[in-house]
Design a protein around this motif. Structure first.
Motif, short mmCIF file in Angstrom:
data_model
loop_
_atom_site.label_atom_id
_atom_site.label_comp_id
_atom_site.label_asym_id
_atom_site.label_seq_id
_atom_site.Cartn_x
_atom_site.Cartn_y
_atom_site.Cartn_z
N LYS A 10 14.87 26.18 6.14
CA LYS A 10 14.06 27.23 5.55
C LYS A 10 12.58 26.88 5.76
O LYS A 10 12.22 25.72 5.95
CB LYS A 10 14.36 27.37 4.06
N GLU B 128 18.34 30.55 18.07
CA GLU B 128 18.96 31.58 17.22
C GLU B 128 17.93 32.64 16.87
O GLU B 128 16.84 32.34 16.40
CB GLU B 128 19.49 30.93 15.93
N LEU C 44 16.31 36.23 15.14
CA LEU C 44 16.33 37.11 13.99
C LEU C 44 17.14 38.35 14.36
O LEU C 44 17.36 38.62 15.54
CB LEU C 44 14.90 37.52 13.62
N SER D 233 12.77 33.94 17.71
CA SER D 233 13.75 33.00 17.20
C SER D 233 13.48 32.75 15.72
O SER D 233 12.34 32.78 15.25
CB SER D 233 13.69 31.68 17.97
N ARG D 234 14.55 32.51 14.98
CA ARG D 234 14.43 32.27 13.55
C ARG D 234 13.59 31.02 13.27
O ARG D 234 12.76 30.99 12.35
CB ARG D 234 15.83 32.11 12.94
N ASN E 205 9.87 31.63 13.89
CA ASN E 205 9.35 32.46 12.82
C ASN E 205 9.08 31.62 11.56
O ASN E 205 8.04 31.77 10.90
CB ASN E 205 10.33 33.59 12.51
N ARG E 206 10.00 30.74 11.24
CA ARG E 206 9.85 29.93 10.03
C ARG E 206 8.75 28.88 10.18
O ARG E 206 8.02 28.58 9.22
CB ARG E 206 11.19 29.28 9.67
N ASP F 280 13.26 32.87 2.26
CA ASP F 280 13.17 33.57 3.53
C ASP F 280 11.73 33.97 3.82
O ASP F 280 10.94 34.18 2.90
CB ASP F 280 14.05 34.83 3.53
N GLU G 58 12.17 38.02 7.59
CA GLU G 58 13.59 37.92 7.28
C GLU G 58 13.96 38.80 6.09
O GLU G 58 15.03 39.42 6.08
CB GLU G 58 13.96 36.46 7.01
N SER H 107 16.50 41.82 6.50
CA SER H 107 17.69 41.80 5.66
C SER H 107 17.84 43.11 4.90
O SER H 107 18.95 43.68 4.79
CB SER H 107 17.63 40.62 4.68
#
Length: 300
Positions: free
Chosen positions: A5, A45, A47, A53-54, A57-58, A130, A134, A138
């Motif tokens: 996270k 991976e 979003l 990519s996740r 982004n994080r 998140d 995200e 979601s």
């Protein structure tokens, strides 16, 4: 391990900046990926939007939050450097740097208050792990899933004849027939031999797509698909689309993989997804645009 996270990334990112150099975000991502022992698959991976990519982004949002808390500065676009406050934090480091930890700083409180409140109503949980993208995606997926169910319920309540017209309309909306000046029509009736609609892909009718529409609750098995294929052979057809409000059995899906003519199977959920994507039976309720700074504009 799973992609960490963004709050879990903040302390390692600050530790990375402890050398006081100016870090490029792309270089930081590589080092942080090593720190968390992420595989290439985990790093890539995406979003739900498929645009970023996740992990990237994080990492980007970890930088934003550390910067808003005054622990990092951003001397240039997509770069960061530790501040005096950041060095003070590392002199007596906490177990983790979280939103709650950053909330001790007035600048961060101001940032969160502006981000979280609208008309004095809190719209985001303070402890959300998140990133904003995200959370937004979601919510979009939840709304879309609900709409898919609503579409299916509505279609199932309509008559079989209406469903046949819907299937033809959907194929036309998806571009079959119209690109080449072709047309579509419903032909489902007694003695139709399993053909409910026909799409002409060109003006002369040299390329035809034959449709079957089954408004079913259950599972469509291989025997039903074989009947449809038999009807296609009877018309010397090369292309067919079988659309149902139900599901297809694994045997039905396997059967169409290696047959001639080519047959596409579209189940109820796929049909509803296509209706949303191509604007059939739905209308726009709200539209949101997510924008970012145009750095070129601010170049002097």
């Amino acid at each position: 391990m799973a992609v960490p996270k963004f709050q879990e990334i903040m302390l390692p990112m600050l530790n990375l900046a402890a050398d006081e150099r100016v870090w490029a975000l792309v270089d930081a991502r590589e080092e942080l990926a090593k720190h968390f022992h992420l595989t290439m698959e985990e790093q890539e991976e995406l979003l739900p939007s498929g645009r970023q990519s996740r992990f990237a982004n994080r990492v980007a949002w970890a930088k934003v939050y550390l910067q808003r808390g005054g622990l990092l500065s951003s001397p240039e676009r997509a770069h960061f450097q530790i501040t005096k406050r950041g060095k003070d934090v590392l002199a007596n480091p906490p177990e983790e740097i979280s939103i709650n930890f950053l909330s001790q700083y007035p600048e961060f409180q101001d940032f969160r208050n502006r981000s979280l409140k609208q008309d004095n109503t809190e719209i985001e949980n303070e402890n959300d792990s998140d990133t904003p993208e995200e959370i937004l995606e979601s919510a979009y997926i939840t709304i879309r899933k609900s709409l898919v169910s609503d579409i299916l319920d509505r279609v199932k309540s309509c008559s079989p004849r209406f469903f046949e017209y819907l299937v033809v309309d959907l194929l036309l909306k998806m571009g079959y027939g119209r690109a080449g000046g072709g047309t579509g029509e419903c032909v489902g009736q007694s003695g139709d031999e399993g053909i409910d609609g026909i799409i002409s892909e060109d003006r002369l009718g040299l390329e035809m797509v034959y449709l079957q529409a089954k408004r079913w609750e259950g599972t469509v098995g291989r025997p039903e698909i074989q009947k449809f294929v038999g009807a296609l052979h009877g018309r010397r057809a090369r292309k067919g689309v079988f659309i149902t409000t139900g599901l297809f059995s694994p045997e039905a899906k396997a059967y169409v993989q290696n047959i001639d003519p080519k047959v596409a199977l579209v189940d109820g959920r796929q049909m509803a997804e296509y209706m949303i994507d191509f604007g059939l039976g739905v209308s726009l309720a709200e539209s949101y645009e997510v924008k970012k700074i145009d750095s070129d504009y601010f170049e002097e």
